[in-house]
Write an enzyme that holds these catalytic residues in place. Sequence first.
Site, PDB file in Angstrom:
ATOM      1  N   THR A  16       0.827  -1.212   0.000  1.00  0.00           N
ATOM      2  CA  THR A  16       0.000   0.000   0.000  1.00  0.00           C
ATOM      3  C   THR A  16       0.857   1.256   0.000  1.00  0.00           C
ATOM      4  OG1 THR A  16      -1.855  -1.077   1.063  1.00  0.00           O
ATOM      5  CG2 THR A  16      -1.700   1.283   1.399  1.00  0.00           C
ATOM      6  N   SER A  62       1.358  -7.526  -0.727  1.00  0.00           N
ATOM      7  CA  SER A  62       2.026  -8.557   0.085  1.00  0.00           C
ATOM      8  C   SER A  62       1.118  -9.707   0.484  1.00  0.00           C
ATOM      9  CB  SER A  62       2.700  -7.943   1.306  1.00  0.00           C
ATOM     10  OG  SER A  62       1.785  -7.734   2.352  1.00  0.00           O
ATOM     11  N   THR A  95       1.646  -4.192   4.368  1.00  0.00           N
ATOM     12  CA  THR A  95       1.481  -4.487   5.802  1.00  0.00           C
ATOM     13  C   THR A  95       0.993  -5.913   6.053  1.00  0.00           C
ATOM     14  OG1 THR A  95      -0.815  -3.692   5.791  1.00  0.00           O
ATOM     15  CG2 THR A  95       0.898  -2.082   6.374  1.00  0.00           C
ATOM     16  N   ASP A  96       0.336  -6.519   5.041  1.00  0.00           N
ATOM     17  CA  ASP A  96      -0.407  -7.742   5.333  1.00  0.00           C
ATOM     18  C   ASP A  96       0.463  -8.941   5.725  1.00  0.00           C
ATOM     19  OD1 ASP A  96      -2.809  -6.495   5.088  1.00  0.00           O
ATOM     20  OD2 ASP A  96      -3.174  -7.108   3.024  1.00  0.00           O
TER      21      ASP A  96
HETATM   22  C1  SIN Z   1      -0.192  -5.228   1.114  1.00  0.00           C
HETATM   23  O1  SIN Z   1       0.029  -5.876   2.140  1.00  0.00           O
HETATM   24  O2  SIN Z   1       0.600  -5.215   0.148  1.00  0.00           O
HETATM   25  C2  SIN Z   1      -1.460  -4.462   0.952  1.00  0.00           C
HETATM   26  C3  SIN Z   1      -1.969  -3.912   2.229  1.00  0.00           C
HETATM   27  C4  SIN Z   1      -1.037  -2.940   2.878  1.00  0.00           C
HETATM   28  O3  SIN Z   1       0.102  -2.724   2.508  1.00  0.00           O
HETATM   29  O4  SIN Z   1      -1.528  -2.322   3.864  1.00  0.00           O
END
Ligand code: SIN
Length: 313
Positions: A16, A62, A95-96
């Site tokens: 993100t 991710s 973040t995932d």
């Molecule tokens: C991801 O994990 O690539 C998408 C969600 C995020 O980064 O918050």
Amino acid sequence: MQTAADLIVILGTGGTIAGTAKTASDGVGYTAAQLRVEDLLAAVPALAGRSLEALQVAQLDSKDMDFSTWQRLAAAVHAQLARPEVRGVVITHGTDTLEETAYLLHRVLAPAKPVVLTAAMRPATALAPDGPQNLFDAVQVAAAPGAAGVVVAFAGRVHDATQVRKTHSYRVDAFESADGALVARVEEGAVRLLGRWPAGEALGLARIERPADAWPRVEIVMNHAGADGRLVQALQTQGVDGLVAAGTGNGTLSRALDAALRDAEAAGVKVWRSTRCDAGPVMDLPGLLPSAGALSPVKARIEMILALLGETS
Ligand code: SIN
């Protein structure tokens, strides 16, 4: 002549933090992994003048992180850290699965130099994106005196790779360390140490060199009301190599799930118990299936994969 190690290398992997939406007010209907790491740096003028290099290692959301990207990323981090002029590495990530990548890098590399993962909850096009501040903080952490090991810099806090978990689906401070055990805080660019920089024994890159499609298959099964163990039986018929049970409380399992897992173990499947609780270890008690200690189910899965890779290499 000896060069001072002041170069920070930023490795981009997507997420993100590199995401874009059609409108600035759209915080959820965006596409992750659109901008290159150079674009992310350009959005942080406060980093101008710092000795930085950028390298795009991957470009993905991710949630789709995979073994071959992990291999590529671990090799890139290792190569960058080996350069005498490099002080530390920053990785921009989604973040995932950030906590999984952080844990894998910790176990495989356990670096003496800092490796700082960062991310964002809002896309780069948001009215108030959190990525630029997180990236700025991550660079400060990588450059901090004494910094070492794999950490996550997010929303002003620095987490140990072994402790960190994403605990909120939406808030900009989406990460917590188990039992609040923070490594540091970043305040106006200053890193205030609260705990210890992570350290450990590196398993080494050779541990993960096997082609990604030949890595052991380890799945997570959860205990819950009505858990009857049939999922375990189905996975066994598919030739699963290992199972991590995300148990209730102290890794407890329904009678049926416990029985199915014991049958799987007797048939040669590696089985560990962890907990679906947000924090706390699972105690090893006589007569119970082995515990995964204080590892969350997703980190226990990585630990088991690494253990199985070690057993069969
Ligand atoms: C991801 O994990 O690539 C998408 C969600 C995020 O980064 O918050």
